[in-house]
Scaffold this motif. Structure first.
Motif, short mmCIF file in Angstrom:
data_model
loop_
_atom_site.label_atom_id
_atom_site.label_comp_id
_atom_site.label_asym_id
_atom_site.label_seq_id
_atom_site.Cartn_x
_atom_site.Cartn_y
_atom_site.Cartn_z
N ALA A 1 49.36 25.16 42.82
CA ALA A 1 48.96 25.23 41.41
C ALA A 1 47.47 24.96 41.26
O ALA A 1 46.78 25.63 40.48
N GLU A 2 46.97 23.99 42.02
CA GLU A 2 45.54 23.67 41.95
C GLU A 2 44.69 24.83 42.45
O GLU A 2 43.65 25.15 41.88
N GLU A 3 45.15 25.48 43.51
CA GLU A 3 44.40 26.63 44.04
C GLU A 3 44.39 27.77 43.03
O GLU A 3 43.36 28.41 42.82
N LEU A 4 45.53 28.02 42.39
CA LEU A 4 45.60 29.11 41.43
C LEU A 4 44.87 28.80 40.13
O LEU A 4 44.54 29.72 39.37
N ALA A 5 44.63 27.51 39.87
CA ALA A 5 43.91 27.14 38.65
C ALA A 5 42.47 27.64 38.66
O ALA A 5 41.86 27.81 37.60
N ASP A 6 41.93 27.89 39.84
CA ASP A 6 40.57 28.40 39.98
C ASP A 6 40.57 29.89 39.65
O ASP A 6 41.01 30.71 40.47
N THR A 7 40.10 30.25 38.45
CA THR A 7 40.14 31.66 38.06
C THR A 7 39.28 32.53 38.97
O THR A 7 39.59 33.71 39.17
N GLY A 8 38.24 31.95 39.53
CA GLY A 8 37.37 32.74 40.41
C GLY A 8 38.06 33.20 41.68
O GLY A 8 37.76 34.26 42.21
N GLY A 9 39.01 32.40 42.18
CA GLY A 9 39.68 32.75 43.43
C GLY A 9 41.14 33.10 43.26
O GLY A 9 41.85 33.29 44.26
N ARG A 10 41.62 33.21 42.02
CA ARG A 10 43.05 33.40 41.79
C ARG A 10 43.56 34.71 42.37
O ARG A 10 44.62 34.76 43.02
N LEU A 11 42.83 35.79 42.16
CA LEU A 11 43.30 37.09 42.67
C LEU A 11 43.34 37.09 44.19
O LEU A 11 44.24 37.71 44.80
N ASP A 12 42.38 36.44 44.84
CA ASP A 12 42.40 36.36 46.30
C ASP A 12 43.59 35.53 46.79
O ASP A 12 44.18 35.83 47.83
N ALA A 13 43.94 34.49 46.02
CA ALA A 13 45.06 33.65 46.42
C ALA A 13 46.38 34.38 46.26
O ALA A 13 47.33 34.13 47.02
N LEU A 14 46.47 35.29 45.30
CA LEU A 14 47.73 36.01 45.05
C LEU A 14 47.80 37.24 45.94
O LEU A 14 47.81 38.39 45.50
N ARG A 15 47.85 36.98 47.22
CA ARG A 15 47.94 38.01 48.25
C ARG A 15 48.85 37.48 49.35
O ARG A 15 48.76 36.33 49.75
N HIS A 16 49.76 38.33 49.82
CA HIS A 16 50.67 37.90 50.87
C HIS A 16 50.69 38.95 51.97
O HIS A 16 50.80 40.15 51.71
N GLY A 17 50.59 38.51 53.19
CA GLY A 17 50.58 39.42 54.33
C GLY A 17 49.19 39.57 54.88
O GLY A 17 48.20 39.07 54.33
N ASP A 18 49.07 40.30 55.98
CA ASP A 18 47.80 40.42 56.68
C ASP A 18 47.16 41.79 56.51
O ASP A 18 46.30 42.19 57.28
#
Length: 753
Positions: free
Chosen positions: A280-297
């Motif tokens: 939740a803390e990682e996703l709270a950062d709007t600047g990095g949210r889209l990068d965090a919402l990625r799964h797989g390589d």
């Protein structure tokens, strides 16, 4: 190194909740080349989603369209599930299709065609889809005619024969991007059904689909989706139950979008020791949210929210794409068509056309329809804002300047219509009256307050709009937290520009907010500083107004002797300056303090002197209200009622509906005191009607409270409870500090016999 199209192709498969991953081949059987009958593929549906959370209502609506009884024997009923990428269209369609089969509605079979409409270079054309369906229906390769028209004719003939021999068939065309892809798939026999999913709202003269819009999940259902996924992977995983607040935060940061929620759940499943609070803390950062919402390589099974959006974005025209990027410059959660036109430097009709195109692509929505106000999903906004940052050809600073100038100048024009905002400018023709001015301010409140709160907003524009906006927020809509932000930013702006006069005025505004929030000592301190600055600037008129405000703050803090001193000083200066209006207002404030100190004779005298000075009917009405209160304190209720009736008549003559409504509530209280209950109810009801027509929500609460008290006194308990319940709802709407006490009072009323 992979190029852009490869990356998008790798990152997105179905992009829907309960994704169906394709391996690049159609889910239909190819026709046989050798002898014998060709095989059919009439049960080709992929598996249904394991869990379909929060879609019960829309699922039933979709099933009603698929039911044999739907359509009344007319044209084939075509249903198109439309929504944002990742919202769960495929999952819903598969769920409904499997349920329809289970109910026995399609004995003739089910055909499934993945159209891959948004995949770069991989979209299936309408002609290809018809050919695939013919083979699925058992038509051999050498029997497929050469032209598209002949293939469509054969498809419809074959479907008609299928209806006669076996019954209705359901065709599910998944992930269409244009009506041209699916129009040839419409069967001729009305017993069949065509179900389409698309990110666009597919509708054209040749394809009259019944649209089934699909939005994001509710907050509770979004949390359930993540929790269910964790338990399915590991039944012993108790993180969702142990961290409900973090779960709710994750759902909110995902914008309640099923694809984003699925990715978040997959990240948690991959790392069973990861606390939900950390994600939740990682996703709270709007600047990095889209990068965090990625799964797989980045391989074939990779998913990314940004990749899903990119496929929709690539299909936009250049000007429409530019408009989407520019909407992220708007500071608040929604934006008007007029503001978008100014932002983009377009005419309003052109802006509306591009906005409608974005709405068809489900990248934003008009909410409510016909309102001229547009809102986009939080994650789409982040995606478009990133594009704007990367886009060197767009001068978003100029766009922001155009937009903010529009907000500032229009807000100032609206503020000129508000009682309580004293300014030398004449009322602006932009708004014909106070009601339309308040309506505009209500619609743009979030944009104005957010814009003022931005660190990059220039100080001079804040000073230009801050005082009027503060008057609106504090006295007309009672958004105290927003008013505090505006007052604080106005103070900062005055300090930045070294404008001492504005700083002193801002201190007075700041004190008014603190007083409303019952922070009385801080309010007194701010008022005292304001008096000192105006005195130093040798501005007696402004000093006397600051003293008037100081007297109000001191009176509310029950520092009555000091309040009398402040009012007396203010009176001396008002009289020296010949400021009759503020002299009367100060006398009325002084009379109220005198009454609170038990000096009722002095209070009556002061009120009467104020009335004698009142040459303006509006000031006369205010004085009469003060006199009525003093008369009530003295137990002279009939005289008080007479004074109030006179004040009411003056407001009616002036056409001042706000003042009229305020007097009616005061009159109702006096009537209640002498047992004239029915008249009190009528006065309150009339006041309520006026306040609601003007949108005066805070005054509406006061009228409701007065009405509820009268009804309770009359023994009409059920009506009293209903009235108080409405009042509590309005308090809660504005997060008013009295909301808790109002709820407690209502609870006690419920408990009384």
């Amino acid at each position: 190194m992979e190029n852009g199209e490869d990356r998008v192709r790798n990152e997105v498969s179905g992009s829907e909740a309960g994704n169906v991953f394709q391996a690049g081949t159609m889910h239909v059987a190819l026709g046989a080349v050798g002898g014998g009958p060709a095989p059919t593929a009439l049960a080709s549906l992929p598996a249904p989603p394991v869990d379909l959370v929060g879609r019960g209502e829309v699922s039933e609506a979709l099933l009603a369209l698929l039911a044999p009884s739907a359509g009344d024997g007319g044209p084939v009923l075509v249903s198109a599930v439309a929504g944002l990428a990742g919202v769960g269209k495929t999952a819903l369609a598969l769920h409904a299709a499997h349920e329809a089969v289970r109910r026995g509605w399609f004995p003739g079979g089910v055909l499934y065609v993945p159209l891959r409409g948004y995949r770069p270079g991989a979209a299936v054309s309408g002609e290809q889809a018809v050919g695939a369906l013919l083979r699925a229906l058992g038509v051999r390769d050498h029997d497929v005619p050469p032209t598209a028209e002949e293939q469509t004719g054969l498809y419809r003939s074959t479907m008609a024969r299928r209806a006669a021999e076996a019954g209705a068939v359901l065709v599910l065309a998944d992930d269409a991007s244009a009506a041209e892809q699916v129009a040839p798939l419409v069967p001729a026999d009305s017993c069949h059904r065509l179900l389409v999913t698309s990110r666009d709202s597919l509708h054209s003269p040749g394809f009259p689909a019944r649209l089934v819009p699909l939005g994001v999940l509710g907050a509770v259902e979004a949390g359930q989706l993540v929790a269910t996924a964790l338990r399915r992977a590991r039944p012993e995983d108790g993180r969702a139950e142990a961290e409900p607040e973090a779960l709710a935060a994750i759902a909110e940061h995902c914008g309640y979008l099923p694809l984003a929620l699925q990715i978040a759940a997959a990240l948690l499943v991959d790392d069973p020791g990861l606390p939900l609070a950390d994600l939740a803390e990682e996703l709270a950062d709007t600047g990095g949210r889209l990068d965090a919402l990625r799964h797989g390589d980045g391989g074939g099974m990779s998913l990314a929210v940004a990749g899903a959006f990119e496929l929709s974005y690539r299909r936009l025209g250049a000007e429409t794409a530019r408009l989407l990027r520019l909407t992220t410059v708007n500071p608040g959660p929604d934006v008007s068509t007029e503001a978008v036109a100014i932002l983009a430097g377009l005419g309003k009709p052109a802006a509306r056309r591009h906005l409608a195109a974005l709405a068809r692509a489900n990248l934003l929505a008009e909410q409510p329809v016909g309102s001229g106000r547009w809102r986009t999903h939080d994650l789409v906004r982040l995606y478009a804002a990133r594009l704007l940052e990367q886009d060197g050809e767009e001068d978003h600073e100029a766009a922001w300047s155009r937009l903010w100038d529009h907000y500032v100048e229009t807000a100032r024009a609206a503020a000129l219509h508000l009682p309580g905002f004293i300014n030398g400018e004449r009322r602006h023709s932009r708004f014909p009256d106070q009601t339309t001015a308040l309506t505009w301010l209500d619609a743009e409140r979030a944009n104005l307050t957010t814009g003022i709160g931005l660190p990059e907003t220039d100080a001079r524009s804040i000073l230009r709009v801050g005082f009027g906006l503060g008057t609106y927020l504090l006295h007309h809509r009672h958004h105290h937290k927003d008013a505090l932000l505006v007052a604080a930013r106005t103070l900062e702006a005055a300090a930045t520009t070294h404008d001492s006069h504005s700083a002193a005025a801002a201190l007075t505004s700041y004190a008014s907010v603190l007083r409303k929030m019952e922070m009385l000592e801080a309010a007194i301190e701010a008022d005292q500083k304001s008096v000192e600055v105006f005195r130093m600037l040798k501005d007696p008129s402004s000093e006397s107004q600051a003293l008037l405000h100081l007297g109000i703050s001191l009176a509310e803090a029950q520092r009555f002797e000091e309040a009398v001193e402040a009012y007396t000083q203010a009176l001396t200066i008002h009289r020296a300056c010949g400021d009759r209006r503020n002299e009367i207002l100060t006398m009325l404030g002084l009379a109220i303090v005198q009454a609170k100190m038990g000096r009722h004779d002095h209070a009556m005298t002061t009120h009467t002197e104020a009335l004698a000075l009142s040459e303006d009917p509006r000031m006369e009405a205010i004085a009469l209200i003060g006199i009525s209160r003093a008369l009530q304190d003295a137990g002279r209720f009939d005289e008080a009622i007479t004074a109030l009736l006179r004040a009411h008549a003056l407001h009616v003559e002036l056409g001042d509906q706000y003042g009229e409504a305020v007097v009616l509530v005061t009159l109702a209280t006096a009537l209640d005191r002498v047992g004239r209950y029915e008249e009190a109810v009528r006065a309150c009801t009339e006041a309520l009607s006026l306040h609601r027509a003007m949108g005066n929500r805070h005054e509406e609460v006061i009228a409701l409270g007065t009405l509820g008290a009268v009804l309770h006194t009359m023994g009409r308990k059920e009506e009293a409870i209903a009235t108080f319940t409405q009042a509590v709802a309005v308090y809660e709407e504005f997060d008013h500090p009295d909301a808790d006490s109002a709820r407690e009072g209502l609870a006690k009323l419920w408990q009384t016999e």
